[in-house]
Design a protein around this motif. Sequence first.
Motif, mmCIF file in Angstrom:
data_model
loop_
_atom_site.group_PDB
_atom_site.id
_atom_site.type_symbol
_atom_site.label_atom_id
_atom_site.label_comp_id
_atom_site.label_asym_id
_atom_site.label_seq_id
_atom_site.Cartn_x
_atom_site.Cartn_y
_atom_site.Cartn_z
ATOM 1 N N ASN A 43 42.249 17.786 -6.103
ATOM 2 C CA ASN A 43 41.220 18.262 -5.174
ATOM 3 C C ASN A 43 40.953 17.171 -4.144
ATOM 4 O OD1 ASN A 43 38.976 19.252 -3.823
ATOM 5 N ND2 ASN A 43 38.000 20.022 -5.675
ATOM 6 N N HIS A 44 41.269 17.444 -2.906
ATOM 7 C CA HIS A 44 40.963 16.508 -1.818
ATOM 8 C C HIS A 44 40.263 17.258 -0.686
ATOM 9 C CE1 HIS A 44 44.624 17.908 0.324
ATOM 10 N NE2 HIS A 44 45.165 17.892 -0.893
ATOM 11 N N THR A 45 39.403 18.204 -1.087
ATOM 12 C CA THR A 45 38.677 19.037 -0.142
ATOM 13 C C THR A 45 37.928 18.195 0.893
ATOM 14 O OG1 THR A 45 38.412 20.756 -1.810
ATOM 15 C CG2 THR A 45 36.910 20.844 0.066
ATOM 16 N N TRP A 55 33.104 15.478 1.535
ATOM 17 C CA TRP A 55 34.336 15.101 0.846
ATOM 18 C C TRP A 55 34.160 15.287 -0.654
ATOM 19 C CZ3 TRP A 55 36.522 9.991 3.374
ATOM 20 C CH2 TRP A 55 36.738 10.227 4.735
ATOM 21 N N TYR A 56 35.143 15.908 -1.272
ATOM 22 C CA TYR A 56 35.101 16.125 -2.719
ATOM 23 C C TYR A 56 34.909 14.798 -3.455
ATOM 24 C CZ TYR A 56 36.544 16.935 -7.482
ATOM 25 O OH TYR A 56 36.570 16.974 -8.853
ATOM 26 N N ASN A 75 41.899 13.540 -11.332
ATOM 27 C CA ASN A 75 42.195 14.143 -10.032
ATOM 28 C C ASN A 75 43.579 13.765 -9.505
ATOM 29 O OD1 ASN A 75 41.297 15.885 -7.986
ATOM 30 N ND2 ASN A 75 40.731 14.175 -6.689
#
Length: 111
Positions: A43-45, A55-56, A75
Amino acid sequence: MKKTIVIFLFLTTSFSLPAQVVPQDSLALVDLYNFTNGPNWFNHTNWLTGPVSSWYGITLNPGGTSVKVVCLAVNNLSEQLPSSIGDFVFIDSLDFSGNYLTGHIPEEIGN
């Protein structure tokens, strides 16, 4: 003779800009992403695209001007933590558990 009247109207508007994260925190986060294979994180939303507050895994201090928590556990981070990890201004917590980091913990983390 014809007279012309010119009226100037000045409007004032009050607005506030969103707080911005101090540059050294932003730069440390960008280094973290680049050094730990960010494009392959699970996850690098919003990383590197949206405001830091979105930012995640990032929590900001009240006021939104500095990073309080970085939580990127499990992650898929890999490679090595950058020395700039010690540049955060008011960090409270870093969680990189359950990832694939290698090498030594940078001594700058104690800053």
